[in-house]
Design a protein around this motif. Structure first.
Motif, PDB file in Angstrom:
ATOM      1  N   LEU A  24      37.966  41.285  38.491  1.00 55.82           N
ATOM      2  CA  LEU A  24      39.212  41.481  39.236  1.00 55.82           C
ATOM      3  C   LEU A  24      39.087  40.868  40.624  1.00 55.82           C
ATOM      4  O   LEU A  24      39.985  40.169  41.092  1.00 55.82           O
ATOM      5  CB  LEU A  24      39.534  42.975  39.317  1.00 55.82           C
ATOM      6  N   HIS A  25      37.961  41.110  41.263  1.00 54.40           N
ATOM      7  CA  HIS A  25      37.737  40.569  42.601  1.00 54.40           C
ATOM      8  C   HIS A  25      37.756  39.038  42.605  1.00 54.40           C
ATOM      9  O   HIS A  25      38.296  38.413  43.514  1.00 54.40           O
ATOM     10  CB  HIS A  25      36.403  41.077  43.155  1.00 54.40           C
ATOM     11  N   GLY A  27      39.330  37.250  40.483  1.00 54.49           N
ATOM     12  CA  GLY A  27      40.607  36.763  39.962  1.00 54.49           C
ATOM     13  C   GLY A  27      40.470  36.038  38.643  1.00 54.49           C
ATOM     14  O   GLY A  27      41.171  35.064  38.387  1.00 54.49           O
ATOM     15  N   GLU A  29      39.590  36.275  34.211  1.00 55.54           N
ATOM     16  CA  GLU A  29      39.646  37.083  32.992  1.00 55.54           C
ATOM     17  C   GLU A  29      38.749  36.416  31.958  1.00 55.54           C
ATOM     18  O   GLU A  29      38.189  35.352  32.214  1.00 55.54           O
ATOM     19  CB  GLU A  29      41.088  37.203  32.498  1.00 55.54           C
ATOM     20  N   SER A  32      37.808  32.556  31.537  1.00 55.69           N
ATOM     21  CA  SER A  32      37.960  31.810  32.794  1.00 55.69           C
ATOM     22  C   SER A  32      36.634  31.144  33.155  1.00 55.69           C
ATOM     23  O   SER A  32      35.579  31.505  32.644  1.00 55.69           O
ATOM     24  CB  SER A  32      38.355  32.755  33.936  1.00 55.69           C
ATOM     25  N   GLY A  50      40.284  30.696  38.656  1.00 57.64           N
ATOM     26  CA  GLY A  50      41.463  31.237  37.993  1.00 57.64           C
ATOM     27  C   GLY A  50      42.711  30.484  38.395  1.00 57.64           C
ATOM     28  O   GLY A  50      42.675  29.541  39.192  1.00 57.64           O
ATOM     29  N   ALA A  53      47.119  31.612  43.107  1.00 59.32           N
ATOM     30  CA  ALA A  53      47.638  32.927  43.464  1.00 59.32           C
ATOM     31  C   ALA A  53      49.125  33.013  43.121  1.00 59.32           C
ATOM     32  O   ALA A  53      49.884  32.067  43.322  1.00 59.32           O
ATOM     33  CB  ALA A  53      47.430  33.173  44.948  1.00 59.32           C
ATOM     34  N   ALA A  57      49.970  38.643  41.233  1.00 60.71           N
ATOM     35  CA  ALA A  57      48.603  38.963  41.639  1.00 60.71           C
ATOM     36  C   ALA A  57      48.585  39.657  42.997  1.00 60.71           C
ATOM     37  O   ALA A  57      47.834  40.598  43.213  1.00 60.71           O
ATOM     38  CB  ALA A  57      47.759  37.698  41.677  1.00 60.71           C
ATOM     39  N   ALA A  61      47.096  43.458  43.436  1.00 59.12           N
ATOM     40  CA  ALA A  61      45.712  43.257  43.863  1.00 59.12           C
ATOM     41  C   ALA A  61      44.999  44.552  44.220  1.00 59.12           C
ATOM     42  O   ALA A  61      43.812  44.688  43.987  1.00 59.12           O
ATOM     43  CB  ALA A  61      45.668  42.309  45.058  1.00 59.12           C
ATOM     44  N   ASN A  64      45.487  46.829  40.555  1.00 58.30           N
ATOM     45  CA  ASN A  64      45.876  46.181  39.303  1.00 58.30           C
ATOM     46  C   ASN A  64      47.058  46.870  38.628  1.00 58.30           C
ATOM     47  O   ASN A  64      47.237  46.773  37.433  1.00 58.30           O
ATOM     48  CB  ASN A  64      44.692  46.069  38.342  1.00 58.30           C
TER      49      ASN A  64
END
Length: 92
Positions: A24-25, A27, A29, A32, A50, A53, A57, A61, A64
């Motif tokens: 998550l930090h 960005g 999944e 990726s 990723g 932006a 997102a 952020a 989530n």
């Protein structure tokens, strides 16, 4: 305040599994790619490759979770800006 660094395990084939928080930090999944920069001190700097932006997102952020609210008018924005600078806003 510094948070504890997660410990990652390197498998026999060299693969490392990232925690959901790190993904998550960064960005990213599943599927990726990452860029890795080796630094002189022996550490490695990872950067997510990723998608660019997005507003989605930005609004998700923090935790989530999507935030859906009616659009703000200019008077609302001015009021919130003034209150924020004056320290009168509470966090969720």
């Amino acid at each position: 305040m510094e948070t504890a660094m997660p410990t990652l395990i390197v498998a026999a084939d060299g693969k490392v599994t990232l925690t959901p928080e790190l993904m998550l930090h960064l960005g990213i999944e599943a599927g990726s790619s990452l860029s890795a920069e080796t630094l002189p001190d022996g550490s490695v700097k990872l950067r997510g490759n990723g998608p660019d932006a997005t507003l989605e997102a930005f609004f998700t952020a923090r935790d989530n979770t999507p935030r859906h609210a009616p659009p703000l008018g200019i008077d609302d924005i001015n009021h919130l800006t003034s209150a924020g600078w004056a320290g009168r806003l509470k966090e969720d």
